[in-house]
Design an enzyme around this catalytic site. Structure first.
Site, mmCIF file in Angstrom:
data_model
loop_
_atom_site.group_PDB
_atom_site.id
_atom_site.type_symbol
_atom_site.label_atom_id
_atom_site.label_comp_id
_atom_site.label_asym_id
_atom_site.label_seq_id
_atom_site.Cartn_x
_atom_site.Cartn_y
_atom_site.Cartn_z
ATOM 1 N N GLN A 190 -59.839 60.298 5.449
ATOM 2 C CA GLN A 190 -59.711 59.636 6.743
ATOM 3 C C GLN A 190 -61.051 59.051 7.204
ATOM 4 O O GLN A 190 -61.106 58.371 8.216
ATOM 5 C CB GLN A 190 -59.198 60.637 7.799
ATOM 6 N N ARG A 215 -54.241 66.698 14.290
ATOM 7 C CA ARG A 215 -53.639 65.770 15.263
ATOM 8 C C ARG A 215 -54.137 66.096 16.661
ATOM 9 O O ARG A 215 -53.354 66.312 17.596
ATOM 10 C CB ARG A 215 -52.114 65.836 15.197
ATOM 11 N N CYS A 216 -55.462 66.105 16.777
ATOM 12 C CA CYS A 216 -56.078 66.694 17.955
ATOM 13 C C CYS A 216 -57.508 66.239 18.018
ATOM 14 O O CYS A 216 -58.175 66.114 17.003
ATOM 15 C CB CYS A 216 -56.019 68.216 17.801
ATOM 16 N N GLU A 234 -52.316 61.489 19.531
ATOM 17 C CA GLU A 234 -52.345 62.945 19.577
ATOM 18 C C GLU A 234 -51.840 63.536 20.880
ATOM 19 O O GLU A 234 -51.602 64.741 20.964
ATOM 20 C CB GLU A 234 -53.774 63.409 19.283
#
Lengths: 799, 291, 161
Positions: free
Chosen positions: A235, A382-383, A752
């Site tokens: 990522q 996801r944060c 998110e």
């Protein structure tokens, strides 16, 4: 023949707010995506890893002889060989270091012990199965509360008695750091003088992002050119390139990281993992490309866990329900190495957003991190760096307070919201919130749900012995890390780059330092540029993921792409527009001051009809320039955001409880998000659906669990539970729009919000259903058995 | 993950398959649907030296009624049952179970007989076969024998199939119009093993009493169990809520589950009770009897 | 051993070990649209169609067992135009990262062949052997509904819309 300017009138400007279909879909729906494992290079070998069956053990010896007899196996490496290359240990993103392959001992079950290289994936697997390792099991530390007991075994012998860590002093060999923020004394005083005080312990359990595509890597060291090409499910390819250069000593210009299509990331694909390093070392040693693709078990047991925060909170309030102070103590279980992917200055991430949407006059938060015999990680699943834990904590706690006050949880929230007039709002723990209208957003959600009616229904049902509950979460996120004055990872400032090249014929290529994994950047970046430059969206192509071509950037995680790279995209386009304006003046034969940009074209002020389009300007940039102007129409823009953004939302959940089995059914879930300006409503809605599903999974299913010996009990998809279409509720979504005042297009990011905001709504709903039975809190995952225990404890039964 | 290597045989007749099983003994496994076996091999929990793939055997995919029995051949896939209109409308218990075995895609490949032979203590078909009083047809080199399901199920992952034998058919009694059944299962998600499950099949006499009844539970012991005492309480009786409650409690009494991530011993025992109760109520409801 | 698999209408001769999983054999034949996501037959990203309409998880089947059974992978879905299910996944934003999409579409095709007018509940039921981590399934359900509608129109009608 001279080239003529083609297609001067843009046909399809599809800028902000348009639900255009995604450009990237075309390859995925025909099976032509290009994921890591789809790449095969000539002469490529395969790698398989040997893993420890023990959570804590001394290694007395590793015997590779049987493995080397397996036909096709070419080499086996262990920590010893890595040490020769100076790669036995590598730095983590959090200032710690970690073993690549077990060095003398193993510190968690499934830890990587040896790497086997072979001609085929079958031979590699057979070779790994044939490696003999002599282990001497040691006592494992599993419970983080026992990690710092006086008699706890020392886990990290490499730093034994080194009591100064990367984030300050350590008070025990298994202690990593203590981090605190806010005024302890003032908070204690405020709590002492509060009329109401509530305390609650809650655990945000260890989980794993578990994207459907596992992690993988192909190392390809070319002896001919001396260049290392690394294909990696990353990522953050640029940061990886820099780290690889620093770790291996290969000059950065000789490293190319290509992050191909990614089958979901969710934070799992940010760090550098031992398997990557081994594949790269293997390629360097063997002189051929080496591929490593994780098994699902490797993915769940060794790479990037998330959460594992054990939290104690105390909140003070007046009898009328006005909050006065908050005090939080958290124990963070980091596993065997501190490999959390957090900005350097924030070892507990942005956990200090834990005052949430509420106007707390005083607050204090303290976090202790400890080592245990579990896999390392602490990734932002996801944060945005521990926002999920913080939001769950405050949103769950507001319900605990409402329960204590016997007040409706919606009313309590409304009473304590930061008011629109208070923005920019300085929080007690040091953040400056950009914008929001929390009460409005909540009211939209409650109206859509029919809150009053459902409360009536609940009362009637309760009278009949039926159990239903309503849970609210009005969360505020903090995303878009971040301003360079505060934010870096390993010293790399957290800005992001965008490169825009407008071609003579009015098309453009856009590149960014981010790397999407399903978020739709190939579409949304094009929309931003289309909006800013007035070019057809279909004529803008977006590229990410190749460090040889894309501008530098810290990557895609923590909801930072839109707030940071999106800003770079807009401001880069505006910089191009400035030059374009000069060319337009030239074409229109007026002074630059007489030219204005309106309706997606350049016009002469006060002269209707006299205008040129960006396509015409682009053509002129290569064919007909003003005297002395540098040719071309392109730019690279690095955006250093002035502040973070604060997306927020109001989620309301309705559940029904089965009295016989304890099963909880989510009847309805309304999610109203305020992510500021919306670039593509279809994509935003899709992000919300997906995030809510992961929040649902956290609340009810997902947990990486361990037994007392440190065995991982969630090592595959039969034990680590991802919801299917049948368990997943139907989502009702909507939005309010409060633009961010400091972001170039007013966007805040949304990917998110639903994972951050929803878990508390689910748990609050279940607790609400059981509140009259004396329940104040249940820890996630809320299993049927946990509910069943409450029911039977209260004498409730049914079949 | 990659399974270990094995020798592969693809016999073209049952006789040949049985001969291979005799030849290789415990080293050999039969590959039917493979939906349990192949994952186990990928984890190298199972490493058979020889696989005998029966998928190409002719005439084993039959699903037909004969002499009062539904004959389910060894290559009948779960979906053959799930998508069979007539079975779905008349075999209530089997209809229920056919929709909750594993997941919808696994069911296209998994076989009924294979599941019974695998005899996972959490499998769905074993409890079903107990409740329906099914029989297994087993072929060996010496010929064929038929075994009652209670004798077939020996222990965890163990059946009465001997070396050199294979099961070729499962037989379920054909229900009449006063027969109904139900399968009640708790699973944490689709595709999970049951936390607990109960299979119930009963036949009402003309006077509304229960003429015959079978109750099986799964995932609550080392093998699927028959709740014989519960059956005894109901047989010959007019069903009442109290009787059903008492019969369901018998399930909890005999359940001896292992605690795991799906639940504690106490929870699973209680679920055996709840699910048997619900199964009975549902089966009776399908016959128009409201409890 | 030498086997021949018929994939998307083409015979492919290959040399495999008996233990070679069908998913690996398909991918090694260059058809990488079939993905692999787990080892426990849980995720369904490897789903392909056997014999035209039977979805199977190709990582839970040996390649040798697939001999004689024509295989359809995602690459074989489209003719000269996209298959209605592909168009629908695109139109309804039924995919994000794209990793589950091939298997999800093939399971959907099998459902629609068996049940041309599935309800939302029937769609959710039929797709519950395929995991998606991105979409929350809601837009996948919509996509299957759109495809059902498109496939139920008489040939040529879609073009007249």
């Amino acid at each position: 023949m001279a080239i003529e300017s083609p297609n001067l009138e843009p046909k399809g400007i599809q800028g902000l707010g348009k639900a255009i279909k995604r450009k990237e879909d075309s390859r995925f729906i025909v099976g032509k995506g290009n994921y890591l494992d789809d790449i095969n290079l000539p002469g490529m070998m395969h790698m398989a890893l040997v893993h420890s069956p023990y959570a804590h053990a001394k290694i007395n010896g590793i015997d590779s002889s049987e493995a080397l007899k397996v036909p096709g196996v070419k080499a086996v490496i262990t920590s010893k060989e890595l040490a020769g290359a100076g790669l036995a240990w590598v730095p983590t993103l959090a200032g710690d270091k970690q073993m690549v392959l077990a060095d003398g001992k193993v510190l968690y079950q499934w830890q990587e012990v040896a790497a086997v290289f072979a001609d085929t994936r079958q031979a590699a697997a057979d070779g790994a199965a044939a490696v003999q390792v002599d282990y001497e099991p040691l006592q494992a530390v599993v419970d983080p509360y026992k990690a710092t007991d006086a008699d706890a075994p020392v886990l990290r012998e490499d730093i034994k008695d080194k009591m100064e860590g990367a984030h300050g002093p350590r008070r025990h060999n298994n202690h990593i750091w203590t981090w605190d923020v806010g005024s302890k004394d003032e908070t204690d005083q405020a709590l002492a003088s509060s009329e109401i005080r509530v305390k609650q312990h809650m655990v945000y359990p260890r989980s794993h992002p578990a994207p459907l595509e596992p992690c993988g890597c192909i190392g390809d060291m070319s002896k001919a050119t001396g260049r290392l090409t690394v294909y990696m499910t990353s990522q953050a390819p640029h940061a990886i390139r820099t780290v690889l250069s620093l770790v291996t000593g290969i000059p950065e210009n000789n490293i190319r990281v290509i992050s191909p299509d990614i089958g979901g990331g969710f934070g799992n694909k940010v760090p550098v993992y031992p398997g990557y390093v081994c594949a790269i070392v293997g390629s360097i040693v063997l002189g051929v490309p080496v591929k490593w693709v994780e098994t699902r078990t490797e993915n769940l047991t060794t790479t990037g866990f998330a959460r594992d925060f054990h939290m104690d909170i105390e909140i003070g309030a007046t009898k009328e329900g006005k909050v006065t102070a908050m005090k939080v103590y958290t124990l963070a279980d980091h596993g065997a190495f501190d490999a959390a992917a957090d900005p350097s200055k924030y070892p507990a991430g942005l956990f200090s957003i834990c005052t949430g949407s509420y106007d707390f006059p005083k607050a204090y938060a303290e976090v202790d991190a400890v080592y245990t015999n579990k896999a390392p990680g602490g990734v932002a699943y996801r944060c945005s760096f521990r926002v999920t834990e913080a939001s769950y904590l405050i949103e769950r706690s507001m319900d605990v307070l409402a329960h204590e006050l016997k007040m409706d949880p919606a009313e309590l929230r409304i009473k304590n919201f930061i008011q629109p007039a208070q923005f920019p709002y300085p929080s007690a723990l040091g953040w400056t919130y950009d914008s929001g209208d929390y009460e409005k957003t909540l009211k939209v959600a409650l109206d859509k749900l029919g809150y009053e009616e459902l409360r009536k229904e609940q009362a009637e049902k309760r009278a009949k012995g039926e159990l239903m509950g309503i849970g609210i979460s009005t969360f505020t996120e903090i995303v878009g890390a971040g301003p360079s004055k505060d934010f870096d990872i390993l010293g790399l400032k957290m800005f992001d780059g965008a490169e825009i090249r407008v071609h003579p014929s009015g098309s453009a290529i856009v590149r960014a330092g981010t790397r999407h994994q399903g978020q739709g950047h190939e579409t949304t970046w094009a929309q931003i540029v289309s909006e800013e430059l007035g070019l057809d969206v279909d004529k803008i192509i977006v590229e990410e993921g190749d460090t040889d071509t894309a501008p530098y950037g810290l990557g895609t995680y923590a909801s930072r792409s839109t707030p940071v790279a999106g800003g770079a995209m807009a401001l880069g386009a505006r910089r191009i527009r400035e030059k374009a304006k000069k060319i337009a003046a030239h074409l229109l034969e007026v002074g630059e001051a007489d030219v204005e940009w309106a309706d997606k074209k350049f016009s002469v002020k006060g002269v209707p009809g006299k205008s040129v389009t960006m396509s015409q300007v682009a053509f002129a940039a290569y064919t007909n320039l003003p005297q002395g102007m540098e040719p071309g129409l392109e730019t690279t823009y690095y955006y250093d955001p002035p502040n973070l953004t604060f997306p927020n939302g109001a989620y309301v959940c309705v559940v029904d409880v089965d009295k016989g089995t304890g099963e909880v059914k989510v009847r309805r879930f309304v999610a109203i998000d305020d992510c500021g300006t919306i670039i593509n409503p279809m994509i935003v809605e899709g992000q919300v659906h997906g995030g809510l599903t992961e929040g649902f999974a956290m609340a009810f299913m997902q947990e990486i669990a361990f037994d007392a010996e440190g065995n991982n009990l969630s090592s595959n998809f039969t034990d680590y539970l991802l919801p299917t279409s049948l368990e997943t509720p139907k989502w009702e979504t909507g939005h309010t729009v409060t633009p961010s005042p400091h972001h170039p297009i007013g966007a805040k990011g949304v990917g998110e919000s639903p994972t951050v905001g929803s878990p508390a709504a689910f748990v609050n709903a279940v607790v609400d259903a059981l509140a009259h039975l004396g329940v104040r809190h249940l820890d996630m995952p809320v299993t049927r058995e946990k509910v069943w225990k409450v029911l039977r404890g209260a004498g409730i039964d049914a079949f | 993950m990659i399974p270990g290597a094995f020798d592969y045989h693809r016999p073209s007749s049952v006789e040949e398959a049985v001969a291979l099983m005799g030849q290789y003994g415990l080293e050999a496994r039969i590959l039917a649907g493979g939906q349990s076996l192949i994952p186990a091999m990928r984890y190298r929990l199972a490493q058979p030296a020889v696989l005998v793939d029966i998928n190409k055997l002719p005439n084993l995919a039959y699903l037909s009624e004969e002499n009062g029995m539904l004959r389910v051949g060894a290559l009948v896939r779960d979906t053959d049952v799930e998508f069979h209109q007539d079975i779905q409308s008349r075999y209530h218990l089997i209809a229920d179970v056919s929709q909750v075995v594993a997941d919808p895609i696994v069911r296209y490949r998994g076989t009924v007989v294979g599941s019974l032979c695998h005899n996972d203590p959490s499998g769905d078909w074993a409890a079903t076969a107990i409740a329906a009083r099914a029989q297994m047809v087993i072929r060996g080199q010496g010929g064929e024998r038929t075994e009652a399901i209670d004798d077939f199920i020996v222990d965890s992952f163990t059946t009465s199939i001997q070396e050199g034998e294979m099961a070729v058919e499962a037989r379920f009694p054909v229900p009449n119009t006063r027969t109904s059944g139900a399968y009640e299962k708790i699973e944490r998600k689709v595709g999970d093993y049951a936390t607990a499950a109960a299979a119930v099949q009963l036949e009402l006499a003309q006077d509304g009493t229960i003429k015959e009844i079978g109750i099986g539970v799964t995932a609550v012991a080392l093998k699927a169990l028959r709740v014989a005492e519960g059956e005894k309480l109901l047989r010959g009786q007019k069903p009442t809520r109290d009787l059903i409650r008492a019969a369901a409690e018998e399930a909890a009494k005999i359940a001896d589950p292992n605690p795991d991530a799906r639940g504690s011993k106490e929870y699973k025992k209680d679920m055996a009770r709840v699910l048997v109760g619900r199964g009975l109520v549902k089966a009776l409801g399908r016959l128009g009897v409201k409890i | 051993m030498q086997i021949t698999l018929n994939i998307n209408g083409q015979d492919k001769k290959m040399d495999v070990e008996p233990r070679t999983l069908l998913a690996h054999a398909i991918r090694d034949a260059g058809l990488t649209g079939t993905h692999i996501g787990c080892d426990s037959s849980s995720c369904g990203v490897c789903t392909v169609l056997l014999d035209g309409n039977i979805p199977v998880k190709s990582c839970t089947m040996f390649a040798v067992s697939a001999e004689g059974h024509p295989i359809t992978t995602v690459e074989g879905l489209a003719g000269s135009n996209l298959h209605p299910i592909q168009q629908a996944f695109h139109d309804q934003h039924g995919l994000q990262c794209g990793y589950c999409t091939p298997g999800m579409m093939l399971s959907s095709v099998a459902l629609l062949e068996r049940n041309p007018n599935p309800s939302e509940d029937e769609i959710r039921f039929a797709l519950s052997g395929n995991l998606c981590r991105c979409t929350g399934y809601q837009n996948i359900v919509k996509a299957v509904q759109q495809a059902a509608q498109a496939m139920n129109q008489p040939a040529g009608a879609a073009a007249d819309d």
